[in-house]
Write a protein that holds these residues in place. Structure first.
Motif, PDB file in Angstrom:
ATOM      1  N   TYR A  14       9.089  -9.863  14.590  1.00 12.30           N
ATOM      2  CA  TYR A  14       7.971 -10.734  14.220  1.00 12.30           C
ATOM      3  C   TYR A  14       7.283 -11.428  15.403  1.00 12.30           C
ATOM      4  O   TYR A  14       6.308 -12.133  15.214  1.00 12.30           O
ATOM      5  CB  TYR A  14       8.464 -11.804  13.239  1.00 12.30           C
ATOM      6  CG  TYR A  14       9.148 -11.242  12.026  1.00 12.30           C
ATOM      7  CD1 TYR A  14       8.428 -10.535  11.061  1.00 12.30           C
ATOM      8  CD2 TYR A  14      10.509 -11.406  11.834  1.00 12.30           C
ATOM      9  CE1 TYR A  14       9.057 -10.013   9.938  1.00 12.30           C
ATOM     10  CE2 TYR A  14      11.141 -10.892  10.701  1.00 12.30           C
ATOM     11  CZ  TYR A  14      10.413 -10.205   9.767  1.00 12.30           C
ATOM     12  OH  TYR A  14      11.030  -9.689   8.658  1.00 12.30           O
ATOM     13  N   MET A  19       3.408 -11.732  15.987  1.00  9.66           N
ATOM     14  CA  MET A  19       2.578 -12.549  15.098  1.00  9.66           C
ATOM     15  C   MET A  19       2.300 -13.941  15.658  1.00  9.66           C
ATOM     16  O   MET A  19       1.249 -14.509  15.412  1.00  9.66           O
ATOM     17  CB  MET A  19       3.223 -12.661  13.721  1.00  9.66           C
ATOM     18  CG  MET A  19       2.345 -13.370  12.725  1.00  9.66           C
ATOM     19  SD  MET A  19       3.055 -13.282  11.088  1.00  9.66           S
ATOM     20  CE  MET A  19       1.898 -14.293  10.216  1.00  9.66           C
ATOM     21  N   ALA A  32       0.735  -5.612   4.197  1.00 14.28           N
ATOM     22  CA  ALA A  32       0.551  -5.662   5.643  1.00 14.28           C
ATOM     23  C   ALA A  32      -0.922  -5.491   5.997  1.00 14.28           C
ATOM     24  O   ALA A  32      -1.667  -4.797   5.287  1.00 14.28           O
ATOM     25  CB  ALA A  32       1.381  -4.560   6.295  1.00 14.28           C
ATOM     26  N   ARG A  33      -1.321  -6.142   7.090  1.00 10.10           N
ATOM     27  CA  ARG A  33      -2.686  -6.035   7.614  1.00 10.10           C
ATOM     28  C   ARG A  33      -2.627  -5.778   9.115  1.00 10.10           C
ATOM     29  O   ARG A  33      -2.968  -6.658   9.913  1.00 10.10           O
ATOM     30  CB  ARG A  33      -3.468  -7.322   7.330  1.00 10.10           C
ATOM     31  CG  ARG A  33      -3.783  -7.554   5.877  1.00 10.10           C
ATOM     32  CD  ARG A  33      -4.702  -8.760   5.700  1.00 10.10           C
ATOM     33  NE  ARG A  33      -4.677  -9.689   6.820  1.00 10.10           N
ATOM     34  CZ  ARG A  33      -4.290 -10.961   6.755  1.00 10.10           C
ATOM     35  NH1 ARG A  33      -3.900 -11.484   5.631  1.00 10.10           N
ATOM     36  NH2 ARG A  33      -4.305 -11.724   7.828  1.00 10.10           N
ATOM     37  N   PRO A  34      -2.180  -4.587   9.515  1.00 11.32           N
ATOM     38  CA  PRO A  34      -2.085  -4.299  10.946  1.00 11.32           C
ATOM     39  C   PRO A  34      -3.453  -4.410  11.607  1.00 11.32           C
ATOM     40  O   PRO A  34      -4.456  -4.180  10.948  1.00 11.32           O
ATOM     41  CB  PRO A  34      -1.579  -2.858  10.996  1.00 11.32           C
ATOM     42  CG  PRO A  34      -0.953  -2.632   9.658  1.00 11.32           C
ATOM     43  CD  PRO A  34      -1.707  -3.497   8.693  1.00 11.32           C
ATOM     44  N   PRO A  35      -3.543  -4.803  12.835  1.00 12.34           N
ATOM     45  CA  PRO A  35      -2.426  -5.077  13.735  1.00 12.34           C
ATOM     46  C   PRO A  35      -1.913  -6.523  13.651  1.00 12.34           C
ATOM     47  O   PRO A  35      -0.870  -6.838  14.195  1.00 12.34           O
ATOM     48  CB  PRO A  35      -3.009  -4.811  15.113  1.00 12.34           C
ATOM     49  CG  PRO A  35      -4.445  -5.216  14.982  1.00 12.34           C
ATOM     50  CD  PRO A  35      -4.833  -4.849  13.557  1.00 12.34           C
ATOM     51  N   VAL A  60      -0.637  -8.407  11.138  1.00 14.74           N
ATOM     52  CA  VAL A  60       0.630  -8.521  10.416  1.00 14.74           C
ATOM     53  C   VAL A  60       1.042  -7.116  10.009  1.00 14.74           C
ATOM     54  O   VAL A  60       0.368  -6.488   9.190  1.00 14.74           O
ATOM     55  CB  VAL A  60       0.508  -9.429   9.166  1.00 14.74           C
ATOM     56  CG1 VAL A  60       1.845  -9.542   8.468  1.00 14.74           C
ATOM     57  CG2 VAL A  60      -0.020 -10.802   9.534  1.00 14.74           C
ATOM     58  N   ALA A  61       2.157  -6.650  10.553  1.00 15.64           N
ATOM     59  CA  ALA A  61       2.554  -5.262  10.356  1.00 15.64           C
ATOM     60  C   ALA A  61       3.565  -5.062   9.232  1.00 15.64           C
ATOM     61  O   ALA A  61       4.115  -3.984   9.093  1.00 15.64           O
ATOM     62  CB  ALA A  61       3.126  -4.720  11.672  1.00 15.64           C
ATOM     63  N   TRP A  62       3.815  -6.083   8.430  1.00 15.28           N
ATOM     64  CA  TRP A  62       4.805  -5.963   7.358  1.00 15.28           C
ATOM     65  C   TRP A  62       4.294  -6.660   6.109  1.00 15.28           C
ATOM     66  O   TRP A  62       3.469  -7.563   6.170  1.00 15.28           O
ATOM     67  CB  TRP A  62       6.138  -6.572   7.788  1.00 15.28           C
ATOM     68  CG  TRP A  62       6.006  -7.996   8.236  1.00 15.28           C
ATOM     69  CD1 TRP A  62       6.092  -9.106   7.449  1.00 15.28           C
ATOM     70  CD2 TRP A  62       5.698  -8.474   9.535  1.00 15.28           C
ATOM     71  NE1 TRP A  62       5.862 -10.238   8.185  1.00 15.28           N
ATOM     72  CE2 TRP A  62       5.612  -9.878   9.481  1.00 15.28           C
ATOM     73  CE3 TRP A  62       5.481  -7.844  10.772  1.00 15.28           C
ATOM     74  CZ2 TRP A  62       5.339 -10.668  10.581  1.00 15.28           C
ATOM     75  CZ3 TRP A  62       5.193  -8.653  11.870  1.00 15.28           C
ATOM     76  CH2 TRP A  62       5.131 -10.035  11.764  1.00 15.28           C
ATOM     77  N   ASP A  63       4.778  -6.197   4.967  1.00 14.96           N
ATOM     78  CA  ASP A  63       4.449  -6.841   3.698  1.00 14.96           C
ATOM     79  C   ASP A  63       5.144  -8.201   3.649  1.00 14.96           C
ATOM     80  O   ASP A  63       6.223  -8.375   4.223  1.00 14.96           O
ATOM     81  CB  ASP A  63       4.919  -5.984   2.524  1.00 14.96           C
ATOM     82  CG  ASP A  63       4.170  -4.677   2.411  1.00 14.96           C
ATOM     83  OD1 ASP A  63       3.108  -4.533   3.045  1.00 14.96           O
ATOM     84  OD2 ASP A  63       4.658  -3.793   1.676  1.00 14.96           O
TER      85      ASP A  63
END
Length: 163
Positions: free
Chosen positions: A41, A44, A143-146, A148-151
């Motif tokens: 994390y 982030m 997720a909203r890469p780049p 936030v890369a995780w749900d």
């Protein structure tokens, strides 16, 4: 609104107060240093900044030790739409009731603002804490890469009117 707790023998006397622009650097350091955001994390919060402009625009509250004003934690409540945007407790203050105090204060602030709920998109490891203080799981924020890369778990705090 100011709240305080004293936990005999287990931690400092704490006051919750409105954050000021002078707190910005301390809040930023707290976010960036949080062990909760270690790998995977880290990305982030690596460049995250809680600036004076953010503090001025939102309802940001600090839990500080009464003796020396050391920041033990903070939260940010956005009223429209209702959301707990940020909540952090210093690593060395975890387990002292600071998070519970902040959630209680946030609920009082939400009630004072006539909100009936407050949404939280949680850091995955924090979901258990939020549920332990009354938040209900409502879904998953994808997720909203780049950025936030995780749900992430999506929860809501019901805010009941004071009787």
């Amino acid at each position: 609104m100011t709240s305080s707790i004293t936990r005999a023998g287990s931690g400092p006397a704490v006051t919750v107060r409105r954050a000021t622009a002078r707190d910005a650097r301390r809040l930023t350091r707290l976010v960036r240093a949080s062990r909760a955001y270690e790998a995977p994390y880290t990305a982030m919060v690596a460049d995250y900044r809680v600036g004076p402009d953010y503090i001025e625009a939102h309802r940001v509250f600090v839990a500080a030790a009464r003796a020396d004003d050391r920041v033990l934690g903070f939260y940010s409540l956005i009223v429209a739409p209702p959301e707990l945007d940020l909540m952090f407790v210093a690593d060395d203050a975890q387990g002292l009731g600071i998070g519970r105090l902040l959630v209680s204060h946030m609920r009082d602030e939400a009630r004072a603002a006539d909100l009936d709920h407050v949404r939280v998109v949680s850091h995955p490891p924090a979901e258990g804490f939020y549920r332990s203080v009354g938040a209900l799981r409502t879904g998953t924020a994808l997720a909203r890469p780049p950025a936030v890369a995780w749900d992430r778990p999506e929860l809501v705090f019901p805010i009941t009117p004071e009787i």
